[in-house]
Design a protein around this motif. Sequence first.
Motif, PDB file in Angstrom:
ATOM      1  N   VAL A  35       0.828  -1.210   0.000  1.00  0.00           N
ATOM      2  CA  VAL A  35       0.000   0.000   0.000  1.00  0.00           C
ATOM      3  C   VAL A  35       0.860   1.255   0.000  1.00  0.00           C
ATOM      4  O   VAL A  35       0.590   2.212  -0.736  1.00  0.00           O
ATOM      5  N   GLU A  36       1.907   1.273   0.793  1.00  0.00           N
ATOM      6  CA  GLU A  36       2.800   2.438   0.816  1.00  0.00           C
ATOM      7  C   GLU A  36       3.412   2.663  -0.568  1.00  0.00           C
ATOM      8  O   GLU A  36       3.471   3.804  -1.058  1.00  0.00           O
ATOM      9  N   ASN A  37       3.839   1.596  -1.218  1.00  0.00           N
ATOM     10  CA  ASN A  37       4.443   1.724  -2.547  1.00  0.00           C
ATOM     11  C   ASN A  37       3.454   2.241  -3.579  1.00  0.00           C
ATOM     12  O   ASN A  37       3.797   3.076  -4.425  1.00  0.00           O
ATOM     13  N   VAL A  38       2.215   1.761  -3.524  1.00  0.00           N
ATOM     14  CA  VAL A  38       1.262   2.197  -4.540  1.00  0.00           C
ATOM     15  C   VAL A  38       0.805   3.629  -4.284  1.00  0.00           C
ATOM     16  O   VAL A  38       0.566   4.383  -5.230  1.00  0.00           O
ATOM     17  N   PHE A  39       0.706   4.050  -3.020  1.00  0.00           N
ATOM     18  CA  PHE A  39       0.411   5.456  -2.738  1.00  0.00           C
ATOM     19  C   PHE A  39       1.519   6.350  -3.298  1.00  0.00           C
ATOM     20  O   PHE A  39       1.259   7.421  -3.858  1.00  0.00           O
ATOM     21  N   ALA A  40       2.760   5.910  -3.126  1.00  0.00           N
ATOM     22  CA  ALA A  40       3.890   6.676  -3.651  1.00  0.00           C
ATOM     23  C   ALA A  40       3.836   6.746  -5.168  1.00  0.00           C
ATOM     24  O   ALA A  40       4.085   7.804  -5.769  1.00  0.00           O
ATOM     25  N   ALA A  41       3.501   5.629  -5.814  1.00  0.00           N
ATOM     26  CA  ALA A  41       3.401   5.605  -7.276  1.00  0.00           C
ATOM     27  C   ALA A  41       2.283   6.513  -7.767  1.00  0.00           C
ATOM     28  O   ALA A  41       2.422   7.206  -8.782  1.00  0.00           O
ATOM     29  N   MET A  42       1.149   6.533  -7.056  1.00  0.00           N
ATOM     30  CA  MET A  42       0.044   7.419  -7.429  1.00  0.00           C
ATOM     31  C   MET A  42       0.483   8.873  -7.400  1.00  0.00           C
ATOM     32  O   MET A  42       0.146   9.655  -8.295  1.00  0.00           O
ATOM     33  N   ALA A  43       1.232   9.244  -6.369  1.00  0.00           N
ATOM     34  CA  ALA A  43       1.671  10.639  -6.244  1.00  0.00           C
ATOM     35  C   ALA A  43       2.671  11.025  -7.324  1.00  0.00           C
ATOM     36  O   ALA A  43       2.818  12.208  -7.643  1.00  0.00           O
ATOM     37  N   ARG A  44       3.348  10.038  -7.887  1.00  0.00           N
ATOM     38  CA  ARG A  44       4.293  10.305  -8.991  1.00  0.00           C
ATOM     39  C   ARG A  44       3.616  10.188 -10.353  1.00  0.00           C
ATOM     40  O   ARG A  44       4.287  10.255 -11.392  1.00  0.00           O
ATOM     41  N   ASP A  45       2.294   9.981 -10.354  1.00  0.00           N
ATOM     42  CA  ASP A  45       1.528   9.773 -11.592  1.00  0.00           C
ATOM     43  C   ASP A  45       1.975   8.527 -12.345  1.00  0.00           C
ATOM     44  O   ASP A  45       1.888   8.454 -13.576  1.00  0.00           O
ATOM     45  N   ASN A  46       2.434   7.535 -11.595  1.00  0.00           N
ATOM     46  CA  ASN A  46       2.821   6.254 -12.182  1.00  0.00           C
ATOM     47  C   ASN A  46       1.764   5.178 -11.956  1.00  0.00           C
ATOM     48  O   ASN A  46       1.975   4.020 -12.338  1.00  0.00           O
TER      49      ASN A  46
END
Length: 334
Positions: A35-46
């Motif tokens: 979950v932490e990784n996907v939240f980070a990816a969302m914020a990078r527009d990835n």
Amino acid sequence: MDGADSANASEQGVAIVSEAICEEIIGRPEAFTAVENVFAAMARDNAYNFPVVREAIGHADALYGFKSGFDRAGMVLGVKSGGYWPGNVDKNLTNHQSTVILFDPDTGQLKALVGGNYLTAVRTAAASAVSIAHLARKDAKVLGMVGAGHQSTFQLRAAVEQRDFEKVIAWNPHPEYLPRLAAVCEELGLPFEAVDREQLGAEADVIITITSAFEPLLMKDWIKPGTHIACMGTDTAGKQEVDPQLLAAASVFTDEVAQSVSIGEAQHAIASGLISDSDITSVGEVINGTHPGRRNEQEITLFDGTGVGLQDLAVASAAAELAQQKGLAKQISL
């Protein structure tokens, strides 16, 4: 991909990962990381969530829908199908029922079918835990729980791993369910106390709300400075757990701004004109270090956990990968 590679891809079949296998291989650490990784990816527009479909089906008082998306960073594509059946508790079933369907991003082929009930609970708990890890005061000592339903024990177990809590206090609209939280606290060696809502707001350093309420359960004036609140129950238009004035007084973070303002806790503060979209920050920005998060010890921080499809896909993908590595997934050909 040449002809041989295409044939091999077709022969791989579909992985079936049951609820029991998910519970065996996905624990709180795996869910937190996913979950932490996907939240980070969302914020990078990835990573992108697609529009949510969620409707009352006109039968069994059920809400049913689809959450889907694509995580380009993790190469995960899929959809979670399911909903909420309030009468299931009388049938000794979980109210939330769902299945996650994963596809190969390169070919569109069906890749895996993964049980979603346990994963929904553990990914929801992971989201609030991520918010606590990045936003709560380091010296937080009292955890407040508003809600004692099925997901509350997952929330409690995940939260206590983020800070050195010395006590848990709780309130539930149906107090007969509070013993399930007390039992977890006894197991963890933490003092537990059932309190009223005003006392909970006055004492708690971190508060998790995990209910299906359609009215504010916590009022702004009850919350002390420096509190972190994770609102985890509001995921549908009309639902509400806290006073809109509380969002106006807090620094608001969320999993996804678009969902926060439309179906999350922020919908009411937005509708009242108390805050705007620009007042809400993606928690992924804090994870990535592009936003400072909590600025001081007196600041009230609030995480609006609306529950995005990418969370489900992230933990389901981790479950599918681990199950296949361990030889626990059932493989079928279509």
